[in-house]
Design an enzyme around this catalytic site. Structure first.
Site: not given
Ligand code: NDP
Length: 279
Positions: A48, A53, A82, A115
Site C-alpha cells: 500500500d 508518500y 492513492k 485518499h
Molecule cells: P502502523 O499502525 O502500521 O504502525 C507502524 C509503526 O509501528 C512503525 O513505527 C513501525 O516501526 C512500528 N511497528 C510495526 N510493526 C511492529 C511490531 N511488530 N512491533 C513493534 N513495532 C512495530 O502505522 P502506519 O501509519 O504506517 O499505518 C499502516 C499503513 O496504512 C501505512 O504505512 C500506509 O500504507 C497506510 N496509511 C494510510 C492512510 C490513509 O489516509 N489512507 C493514513 C496512514 C496510513 P518500524 O518500521 O520501525 O518497524
C-alpha cells in the site's frame, strides 16, 4: 484465511490479500526498496502506497527486485496507490493515475483510492476512477477516510460502488457503525495505522492477551483485524517485524478476547479527522 496469500473477494470479484505492507513515511532509498523486496520474498503479496508518500519509485524498484529474485509474477501482486487531494478532479485524477504508474514502473494498479474526501471534489475524482476502471486500466477502485455520509453522497451519483474504504482502524477506534454500513453495501473495510503507529504496543490489556497466546501485541491486534473481517496493512521496514506481523494465520482469538479488544475503543484517532481536516 490460511496464510499471507489468503484473499477476500471484493464486490467486483477481484481478490485482495487480507494482509499487506504499508509504507507511509518511508522515504525513497535502499531501506524502502529492501522492505518491499523483503516483504514479498516472505510471502506478502499486497503493498500500500500513495502519491503523497513520495515513495512510489522505490516501491516499484522493490517490486521489480522481488519479482527477479522470487520468480513470482506481477499478476500475483496487489498494488494500491492513492490520488492526492490537490489532484482531485476528472482530468487531474486521470493524469495523477498515469503519473503513479510511471513512478511505480507498472502498467496497472490493483487498487486506486481517493485518499481523502475533500468536499466538492471527490465526485469528479470518482468519475475519473470509474473511467479508469471501465477502460480496464485498474482492477479495483475505492476510497479512503470516507465516513458514512461521504459514502452516501458518493454513491448517490456513482455508477460503480467503491470496492474498498481504507480508514484509520485499531482497538482505540473500532468504527462499528462505519463497518456495518460498509458491510451492508459490500464495501471492504481496510485498516490504516492498525497498530496505532506503535502507540498500542505497550497496552497492558493487550499484553495480557498476547501472553496467553504466546504472541506479540502487534500479532494480537492484526489477528483481531482479520477476525473482524478487516483488511490490514501494518508498516514496518524491519525484516523481523515484517515477518512477525505476517505470522497471524496460525492461531485464533476466542470470542471473549475479541470482545475484550473491542471494548478498548475510545473513538480515539491518531490521524486527522475526515470530518475536520484542512489539507
Ligand atoms: P502502523 O499502525 O502500521 O504502525 C507502524 C509503526 O509501528 C512503525 O513505527 C513501525 O516501526 C512500528 N511497528 C510495526 N510493526 C511492529 C511490531 N511488530 N512491533 C513493534 N513495532 C512495530 O502505522 P502506519 O501509519 O504506517 O499505518 C499502516 C499503513 O496504512 C501505512 O504505512 C500506509 O500504507 C497506510 N496509511 C494510510 C492512510 C490513509 O489516509 N489512507 C493514513 C496512514 C496510513 P518500524 O518500521 O520501525 O518497524
Amino acid at each position: 484465511m490460511k496464510n499471507l496469500q489468503s484473499t477476500t473477494t471484493l464486490n467486483n470479484g477481484v481478490n485482495m490479500p487480507w494482509l499487506g505492507l504499508g509504507v507511509f513515511k518511508v522515504e525513497e532509498g535502499q531501506e524502502l526498496v529492501d522492505a518491499v523486496k523483503t516483504a514479498i520474498s516472505h510471502g506478502y503479496r499486497s503493498i500500500d502506497t500513495a502519491a503523497i508518500y513520495g515513495n512510489e519509485v522505490g516501491v516499484g524498484q522493490g517490486i521489480r527486485k522481488a519479482l527477479e529474485e522470487t520468480g513470482i509474477v506481477r499478476d500475483d501482486l496487489f498494488i494500491t496507490s492513492k490520488v492526492w487531494n490537490s489532484e482531485l478532479g476528472y482530468d487531474t485524477t486521470i493524469a495523477a493515475y498515469e503519473e503513479s504508474l510511471i513512478k511505480l514502473g507498472l502498467d496497472y494498479l490493483d487498487l486506486y483510492l481517493i485518499h481523502w474526501p475533500v468536499a466538492g471534489k471527490y465526485k469528479e475524482a470518482w468519475r475519473a476512477l470509474e473511467t479508469l476502471y471501465k477502460e480496464g486500466r485498474v482492477k479495483a477502485i475505492g476510497v479512503s477516510n470516507f465516513q458514512i455520509h461521504h459514502l452516501e453522497k458518493l454513491m448517490k451519483d456513482a455508477e460503480i460502488k467503491p470496492m474498498v474504504n481504507q480508514v484509520e482502524y485499531h482497538p482505540r477506534l473500532t468504527q462499528k457503525d462505519l463497518q456495518a454500513f460498509c458491510q451492508q453495501y459490500g464495501i471492504q473495510l481496510e485498516a490504516w495505522s492498525p497498530l496505532m503507529q506503535g502507540e498500542l504496543l505497550d497496552n497492558a490489556e493487550l499484553q495480557e492477551i498476547a501472553k496467553k497466546y504466546n504472541k506479540s501485541v502487534a500479532q494480537i491486534i492484526l489477528r483481531w483485524d482479520l477476525q473482524n473481517g478487516v483488511v490490514t496493512i501494518p508498516k514496518s521496514t524491519k525484516e523481523h517485524r515484517i515477518v512477525e506481523n505476517a505470522s497471524v494465520f496460525d492461531f485464533e482469538l476466542t470470542a471473549d478476547d475479541m470482545r475484550s479488544i473491542d471494548s478498548l475503543n475510545q473513538n480515539h484517532r491518531v490521524g486527522p479527522d475526515p470530518d475536520n481536516f484542512d489539507f
